[in-house]
Design an enzyme around this catalytic site. Structure first.
Site, short mmCIF file in Angstrom:
data_model
loop_
_atom_site.label_atom_id
_atom_site.label_comp_id
_atom_site.label_asym_id
_atom_site.label_seq_id
_atom_site.Cartn_x
_atom_site.Cartn_y
_atom_site.Cartn_z
N GLY A 124 0.85 -1.19 0.00
CA GLY A 124 0.00 0.00 0.00
C GLY A 124 0.87 1.23 0.00
N ASN A 277 1.59 5.74 5.67
CA ASN A 277 1.01 4.63 4.90
C ASN A 277 -0.52 4.72 4.95
OD1 ASN A 277 0.73 3.86 7.63
ND2 ASN A 277 0.60 1.73 7.03
N CYS A 279 -3.07 3.41 6.50
CA CYS A 279 -3.86 3.50 7.75
C CYS A 279 -3.31 4.48 8.75
CB CYS A 279 -3.98 2.12 8.37
SG CYS A 279 -5.05 1.04 7.40
N GLU A 281 -0.53 4.77 10.51
CA GLU A 281 0.31 4.46 11.67
C GLU A 281 1.80 4.47 11.37
OE1 GLU A 281 0.26 0.58 9.58
OE2 GLU A 281 -1.16 2.21 9.88
#
Length: 749
Positions: A124, A277, A279, A281
């Site tokens: 991702g 990234n 999400c 984190e």
């Protein structure tokens, strides 16, 4: 849990997820390895890196067994790409990447190309679009006018849509824009229409200057990134309130505190961190990747207390494992390999936190839970750094060590050690709760492949109720209606205090838990603050301000049902519905038609299209060659509904338009082109029968309509979010992402 596969302790749900997503398959889609073989493949591939650092064959063999035990005991699992690809020809093991987007046509399309390569390999990507000149700004080379960052995001989104259809993991992106960019208002509202940017999570990069202006109700500067000049001043509170409103409405954008992230940047001499990234984190420098893994805290409890010795052993082995992953990895780009190996960032996180608290009989929303979170994560960070220092003595510090904040303080092998990442599918394999999230439900319904509806029960809850003599299947069915036990009189109050779910925890307690862990996390924490449907915009505002005050690096909220409601709220007014009841035509005794063979991911699909006296489609029957159960029943149901629609006078081309392009996780290619699902196959079979009846003019018109619709359409699951597109299970919002606990489907890859 059921013990299978020569001692591996896996739930039935874990086995299904492994079959769907992780076990190797042949060209026909048949599974060709067992879970035991998967874990052996991964442990062997990663352990063999030890030989690069002078370890003997015997020592390498010992590491293989150590890693194998670590994974098969479910004490630790690496991120999904490592489980999928270690020991395979693809060999791409990283979950997350950040790519720069330069302010030039060449730079933009280089980023698109690199993102496509990364998505093809299973990763991702995160992007900051903050360097792009704003909409309406001059383009020096042509004297034209810039269309701005949001328009270029559409290019990235379309590329992701095209690439993700062919892989086991879905392409996912994070788009970030600094709050001081002149196009910030357009960016904040760009997902107001949920059919746009369906392959993006978006976050606004907030600065300290902006947050102070919000608190003091002042204006702040908007700066053209091309010239560096201030182009406007606007009220910070107005922008903040718009972010709050959008997040309240549909969960996006999230927010990232950029200055706070850069204050913790371990290598500030190498540049500024601009993006994370998908999400949120994992903040990374441009062209960096990170390898993640999670410790299962549910396995760290012995005799009603934390087993610190087992936890220490797990941390040391996990750090060794993740450092080896950096060398075992086959990187999608040489530049990414160079930068990743120069900083050797790893992200060791946790899952099963709610399970640990339950075993210790500590309510999630309590001071004791916050206190344990701090001491636990502090221990993991300290032991992780000690393990990294040990590796540094054996293998050397990371190459950019002298440019880091650790220089002359502690000799580390890895620039970062800890991250709390999403563990959607990993936690299903491990049979534990996700990340640091509370339980999403005590009992929930799961649909299995043959259409059977099973009730999944939290094993700790079942065990407690059995001890009290209160367990029954009827109770499980009752709880599954809402997932909660709080309104059930026969359950004791002390059980209710411990077994709380995400929506029974106040927003402030969600944030405080995230902040407790963040204190001892090098990178950031992926978590969702779940809000009830009746939460107000003020509730969202308080969450954001509390996250800022408590030192979080970002925060994501989701108000229950907001995205389902969005479909109703958006769009044009509903047309009046005719009161005339449609009645299907009677079926003649004899009809003639054709049967077409279409290859699908479920096997050969035989589609029979019978026609009426005018040679137009009248009914459709389907038969799947090798599949049964749910797949066959769904295909039959689609055929029956199409037949009903055709016999009721619905235009065949409208049916084709609705079904064509629907995607599942196993597309195939054949003489009929790319078939993305059984629905797509049926649509294309009908379309083939219609071609003789559509004039050239109509074909051209339909082609234009389809292209226009395709530019704005999204997958069913992205718009509605209520049910999983793969198994029909309930979608929950955790760790900054949409996750199905039934089959492991996740929007974020």
């Amino acid at each position: 849990m059921e013990k299978i596969f020569q001692g591996l302790e896996l739930t039935n749900n874990a086995i299904e997820v492994l079959k769907r997503r992780y076990l190797k398959k042949d060209e026909e889609g048949r599974i060709i390895e067992t879970p035991e073989e998967l874990f052996r493949r991964v442990a062997t591939s990663i352990a063999e890196v030890d030989a690069l650092y002078g370890k003997t064959e015997k020592e390498v063999s010992k590491t293989k067994e150590s890693f194998y035990e670590l994974i098969t005991s479910l004490r630790f699992l690496p991120n999904s790409p490592t489980l999928m690809n270690a020991g395979t020809p693809l060999g791409q093991l990283s979950a997350c990447f950040v790519l720069p987007v330069e302010d030039s046509m060449e730079g933009i399309f280089d980023a698109v190309k690199y993102a496509a390569i990364i998505h093809k390999s299973g990763g991702g990507t995160g992007f900051s679009f903050s360097r792009l000149r704003p909409k309406g700004d001059v383009v020096g080379s042509t004297k034209g006018i810039s269309s701005g960052p949001v328009s270029f995001m559409s290019v990235f989104d379309a590329a992701t849509e095209a690439v993700k259809q062919g892989g086991r993991r879905r392409g996912a992106n994070m788009g970030l824009l600094r709050v001081d960019h002149p196009d910030i208002i357009e960016f904040i509202t760009c997902k107001d229409d949920l059919t746009r940017f369906t392959n993006f999570n978006i976050s606004v990069g907030l600065t300290e200057e902006f947050m102070k202006a919000v608190i003091n109700d002042e204006e702040y500067n908007l700066i053209n990134p091309r010239s560096g000049r201030v182009v406007n001043r606007i009220k910070a509170k107005m922008v903040f309130d718009l972010i709050v409103h959008q997040a309240w409405k549909n969960g996006e954008p999230g927010i990232v505190f950029l200055d706070r992230i850069n204050a913790a940047n371990p290598t500030p001499e190498l540049g500024e961190i601009e993006a994370t990234n998908p999400c949120g984190e994992q903040p990374l420098l441009p062209y960096e990747s990170c390898n993640l893994g999670s410790i299962n805290l549910a396995k760290m409890v012995r005799e009603n207390s934390v087993d610190w010795d087992v936890l220490k052993d797990t941390v040391w082995k996990a750090v060794h494992f993740l450092d080896n992953v950096i060398d075992a990895n086959k990187y999608p780009l040489e530049l990414i390999e160079r930068n990743t190996k120069a900083n050797r960032k790893i992200g060791l996180g946790v899952m099963g936190w709610a399970d640990m608290l339950i075993q210790l009989k500590i309510p999630y929303n309590s001071k004791d839970a916050l206190s344990l979170a701090e001491s636990l994560m502090k221990f993991i960070l300290e032991q992780g750094r000690l393990a990294s220092m040990h590796l540094a003595k054996e293998r050397g510090t990371f190459p950019n060590y002298e440019k880091s904040i650790y220089y002359d303080k502690m000799p580390l092998r890895n620039a970062t050690i800890t991250t709390i990442a999403p563990t959607g599918t990993l936690s299903i394999i491990a049979g534990c709760s996700s990340g640091i999230e509370p339980l999403f439900a005590i009992c929930f319904a799961r649909n299995v492949m043959d259409g059977t509806r099973l009730i999944e029960v939290n094993p700790y809850f079942k065990r407690e109720m059995e001890k009290l003599g209160l367990w029954s299947e009827e109770l499980a069915q009752k709880i599954a209606e809402s997932g909660s036990i709080q309104g059930i009189d026969e359950i004791p109050q002390d059980i209710k205090r411990v077994f709380v779910t995400a929506h029974e925890i106040s927003p402030s307690d969600h944030v405080r838990m995230q902040a407790a862990f963040q204190q001892f996390v090098d990178n950031a924490v992926s978590k969702t603050v779940n809000l009830p449907n009746d939460a107000t915009e003020d509730d969202v505002r308080e969450v954001y301000l509390l996250a800022y005050r408590l030192g979080c690096k970002g925060v994501t909220v989701y108000r229950d049902g907001s995205r389902q409601g969005q479909v109703i709220q958006k769009g044009k007014a509903q047309p009046e519905v005719s009161q005339t009841t449609l009645k299907p035509r009677r079926r003649p005794e004899v009809l003639r038609g054709v049967t077409r063979l279409m290859k699908t991911g479920c096997g050969n699909l035989y589609i029979t299209i019978n026609k009426d006296e005018k040679n137009r489609p009248f009914e459709v029957f389907t038969n799947i060659g090798k599949a049964g159960g749910c797949a066959a029943s769904q295909a039959e149901a689609i055929g029956r509904l199409i037949s009903l629609a055709l016999r009721s006078g619905i235009e065949p081309k409208e049916i084709v338009k609705q079904l064509k392009g629907i995607s599942c996780h196993t597309p195939v290619w054949s003489g009929n082109g790319k078939i993305t699902s059984c629905s797509d196959a049926i649509a294309k079979a009908i379309e083939a029968e219609l071609r003789d009846f559509i004039s050239e003019k109509e074909e051209k018109k339909e082609s234009n309509e389809a292209a226009e619709e395709s530019a704005h359409k999204s997958e069913i699951d992205i718009v509605h979010y209520g049910a999983c597109p793969e198994c029909g299970g309930a979608i929950s919002y955790e760790e900054g992402c949409a996750i199905c606990h039934s089959c492991g489907f996740t929007k974020c890859g």
